[in-house]
Write a protein that holds these residues in place. Structure first.
Motif, PDB file in Angstrom:
ATOM      1  N   ILE A   1      39.637  47.573  31.354  1.00  0.00           N
ATOM      2  CA  ILE A   1      40.646  47.096  30.833  1.00  0.00           C
ATOM      3  C   ILE A   1      39.735  45.944  29.724  1.00  0.00           C
ATOM      4  N   PRO A   2      40.137  46.041  28.532  1.00  0.00           N
ATOM      5  CA  PRO A   2      39.398  45.233  27.535  1.00  0.00           C
ATOM      6  C   PRO A   2      39.332  43.788  27.476  1.00  0.00           C
ATOM      7  N   GLY A   3      38.217  42.988  27.638  1.00  0.00           N
ATOM      8  CA  GLY A   3      38.411  41.768  27.919  1.00  0.00           C
ATOM      9  C   GLY A   3      38.459  41.047  29.089  1.00  0.00           C
ATOM     10  N   ALA A   4      38.923  41.900  30.351  1.00  0.00           N
ATOM     11  CA  ALA A   4      39.038  41.462  31.635  1.00  0.00           C
ATOM     12  C   ALA A   4      37.861  40.522  32.068  1.00  0.00           C
ATOM     13  N   ASP A   5      38.292  39.387  32.762  1.00  0.00           N
ATOM     14  CA  ASP A   5      37.615  38.658  33.639  1.00  0.00           C
ATOM     15  C   ASP A   5      37.531  39.097  34.951  1.00  0.00           C
ATOM     16  N   LEU A   6      36.153  39.270  35.549  1.00  0.00           N
ATOM     17  CA  LEU A   6      35.924  39.736  36.753  1.00  0.00           C
ATOM     18  C   LEU A   6      35.587  38.544  37.840  1.00  0.00           C
ATOM     19  N   VAL A   7      36.012  38.300  38.814  1.00  0.00           N
ATOM     20  CA  VAL A   7      35.359  37.262  39.724  1.00  0.00           C
ATOM     21  C   VAL A   7      35.243  38.163  41.079  1.00  0.00           C
ATOM     22  N   MET A   8      33.912  38.154  41.742  1.00  0.00           N
ATOM     23  CA  MET A   8      33.619  38.727  42.748  1.00  0.00           C
ATOM     24  C   MET A   8      33.275  37.994  44.025  1.00  0.00           C
ATOM     25  N   LEU A   9      34.021  37.791  44.854  1.00  0.00           N
ATOM     26  CA  LEU A   9      33.882  36.914  46.025  1.00  0.00           C
ATOM     27  C   LEU A   9      32.889  37.586  47.173  1.00  0.00           C
ATOM     28  N   GLU A  10      32.327  36.676  47.708  1.00  0.00           N
ATOM     29  CA  GLU A  10      31.208  37.113  48.846  1.00  0.00           C
ATOM     30  C   GLU A  10      31.969  37.134  50.177  1.00  0.00           C
ATOM     31  N   THR A  11      33.081  37.970  50.230  1.00  0.00           N
ATOM     32  CA  THR A  11      34.023  38.035  51.688  1.00  0.00           C
ATOM     33  C   THR A  11      34.876  39.437  51.330  1.00  0.00           C
ATOM     34  N   GLY A  12      35.947  39.702  52.267  1.00  0.00           N
ATOM     35  CA  GLY A  12      36.477  40.981  52.227  1.00  0.00           C
ATOM     36  C   GLY A  12      37.694  40.960  51.852  1.00  0.00           C
ATOM     37  N   HIS A  13      38.647  41.878  52.294  1.00  0.00           N
ATOM     38  CA  HIS A  13      39.923  42.324  51.644  1.00  0.00           C
ATOM     39  C   HIS A  13      41.050  41.088  51.973  1.00  0.00           C
ATOM     40  N   GLY A  14      40.632  40.277  52.949  1.00  0.00           N
ATOM     41  CA  GLY A  14      41.504  38.936  53.039  1.00  0.00           C
ATOM     42  C   GLY A  14      40.907  37.761  52.488  1.00  0.00           C
ATOM     43  N   CYS A  15      40.304  38.139  51.336  1.00  0.00           N
ATOM     44  CA  CYS A  15      39.762  36.854  50.635  1.00  0.00           C
ATOM     45  C   CYS A  15      40.760  35.804  50.251  1.00  0.00           C
ATOM     46  N   MET A  16      41.946  35.992  50.069  1.00  0.00           N
ATOM     47  CA  MET A  16      43.037  35.103  49.534  1.00  0.00           C
ATOM     48  C   MET A  16      43.264  34.036  50.721  1.00  0.00           C
ATOM     49  N   VAL A  17      42.852  34.339  52.095  1.00  0.00           N
ATOM     50  CA  VAL A  17      42.563  33.448  53.114  1.00  0.00           C
ATOM     51  C   VAL A  17      41.344  33.167  53.592  1.00  0.00           C
ATOM     52  N   GLU A  18      40.532  33.932  53.547  1.00  0.00           N
ATOM     53  CA  GLU A  18      39.152  33.743  54.284  1.00  0.00           C
ATOM     54  C   GLU A  18      38.278  33.011  53.200  1.00  0.00           C
ATOM     55  N   GLU A  19      38.546  33.131  52.048  1.00  0.00           N
ATOM     56  CA  GLU A  19      37.791  32.354  50.991  1.00  0.00           C
ATOM     57  C   GLU A  19      38.890  31.596  49.976  1.00  0.00           C
ATOM     58  N   MET A  20      39.805  31.130  50.668  1.00  0.00           N
ATOM     59  CA  MET A  20      41.095  30.373  49.963  1.00  0.00           C
ATOM     60  C   MET A  20      40.607  29.683  48.600  1.00  0.00           C
ATOM     61  N   GLU A  21      39.568  28.673  49.021  1.00  0.00           N
ATOM     62  CA  GLU A  21      39.201  27.805  48.016  1.00  0.00           C
ATOM     63  C   GLU A  21      39.003  28.208  46.783  1.00  0.00           C
ATOM     64  N   SER A  22      37.944  29.147  46.790  1.00  0.00           N
ATOM     65  CA  SER A  22      37.294  29.963  45.726  1.00  0.00           C
ATOM     66  C   SER A  22      38.408  30.817  44.888  1.00  0.00           C
ATOM     67  N   PHE A  23      39.115  31.751  45.752  1.00  0.00           N
ATOM     68  CA  PHE A  23      39.919  32.488  45.175  1.00  0.00           C
ATOM     69  C   PHE A  23      41.193  31.607  44.554  1.00  0.00           C
ATOM     70  N   ASN A  24      41.613  30.661  45.113  1.00  0.00           N
ATOM     71  CA  ASN A  24      42.678  29.774  44.315  1.00  0.00           C
ATOM     72  C   ASN A  24      42.039  29.091  43.140  1.00  0.00           C
ATOM     73  N   GLU A  25      40.984  28.709  43.142  1.00  0.00           N
ATOM     74  CA  GLU A  25      40.297  28.160  42.012  1.00  0.00           C
ATOM     75  C   GLU A  25      40.428  29.020  40.881  1.00  0.00           C
ATOM     76  N   ALA A  26      39.952  30.418  41.031  1.00  0.00           N
ATOM     77  CA  ALA A  26      39.781  31.228  40.118  1.00  0.00           C
ATOM     78  C   ALA A  26      41.219  31.734  39.530  1.00  0.00           C
ATOM     79  N   VAL A  27      42.139  31.597  40.485  1.00  0.00           N
ATOM     80  CA  VAL A  27      43.563  31.863  39.840  1.00  0.00           C
ATOM     81  C   VAL A  27      44.124  30.550  39.056  1.00  0.00           C
ATOM     82  N   SER A  28      44.130  29.659  39.595  1.00  0.00           N
ATOM     83  CA  SER A  28      44.417  28.361  38.838  1.00  0.00           C
ATOM     84  C   SER A  28      43.693  28.175  37.560  1.00  0.00           C
ATOM     85  N   ARG A  29      42.408  28.395  37.670  1.00  0.00           N
ATOM     86  CA  ARG A  29      41.708  28.408  36.237  1.00  0.00           C
ATOM     87  C   ARG A  29      42.438  29.215  35.134  1.00  0.00           C
TER      88      ARG A  29
END
Length: 266
Positions: free
Chosen positions: A233-261
């Motif tokens: 996808i042209p111009g897409a931003d990629l954020v890779m977290l150091e966790t698994g499929h449940g990152c929205m829970v397991e790494e919630m703070e980093s996940f939500n910060e990426a979404v909010s930004r």
């Protein structure tokens, strides 16, 4: 919670935040209902109205069995029509991310931006083999699907929260009891639809702002699935977290910060 009567399909949905704000439509993944968006509500509602819903046959939604991701994408557009949403940011998790991609390709005028988390764009052999095992579990012991799924949803470190904490999580998810025969049929149909999904070659046509989030330790959707999407996808931003499929829970703070930004930017 309300239900959108779409004729052949009834879609249960909820809304959070200011009704006058620009909408974000949350599309959940395989087998899960809209309750699983609860950890993302605080990330979305400061800037947007958050609409979450149950895919057909899940939770409070009803309708004929699906056979393709396209049908679930059509349900999403029909719900937007029902809610009189001209366009929206689509926020897709896992299978929900495939649905969001399909909507963006077929109805680009309805998609203001995309958030695609722990998802993929083409058939992946590792996933296909997982799905074969899942089908066997559904046939033999569907009540064990949740326990088996959690072992791949989260990283081993997550389970160090303790047996009681994890068992409480399972209890909450199982609040409505073990899967019925109808529910098993719905999940089997979703697996069939997932295995046929293949749009990677079409993704360069997407021109809206896109955030892709992946988990480097994901044991359900390999991390390269997210990397392929971001590369296509042209111009897409990629954020890779150091966790698994449940990152929205397991790494919630980093996940939500990426979404909010991302949402503040769009």
């Amino acid at each position: 919670m309300a239900t959108a009567d779409l004729g052949d399909v009834g879609i249960g949905y909820s809304t959070f935040g200011d009704d006058a704000a620009d909408p974000v439509v949350g599309i959940m993944g395989f087998s899960l209902d809209k309750r699983f968006w609860s950890t993302q509500v605080p990330a979305v509602t400061p800037t947007h109205r958050f609409v979450t819903f149950d895919n057909r046959g899940i939770g409070r939604s009803r309708g004929p069995l699906v056979s393709t991701i396209d049908e679930m994408a059509n349900d999403t557009v029909r719900l937007m029509d029902h809610l009189q949403l001209d366009d929206a940011v689509l926020f897709g998790m896992s299978m929900g991310g495939t649905i969001a991609q399909r909507v963006a390709l077929d109805h680009p005028d309805r998609v203001k931006a995309l958030i695609l988390a722990v998802t993929w764009a083409r058939p992946i052999e590792y996933m296909r083999r997982q799905h074969d095992v899942t089908r066997k579990i559904l046939q033999i012991a569907p009540e064990e699907l949740l326990a088996a799924s959690l072992l791949k949803m989260f990283t081993p470190r997550f389970f160090e929260l303790g047996r009681e904490t994890v068992d409480q999580l399972i209890k909450v998810i199982r609040a409505e009891g073990p899967p019925t025969a109808e529910a098993v049929a719905v999940l089997a149909a979703q697996l069939d639809a997932i295995d046929k999904f293949d749009v990677l070659g079409q993704l360069p046509a997407i021109d809206c702002p896109t955030l892709v989030i992946g988990g480097r330790l994901d044991m359900i959707v390999p991390a390269f699935g997210a990397e392929e999407i971001a590369g296509a996808i042209p111009g897409a931003d990629l954020v890779m977290l150091e966790t698994g499929h449940g990152c929205m829970v397991e790494e919630m703070e980093s996940f939500n910060e990426a979404v909010s930004r991302f949402l503040r930017a769009v």
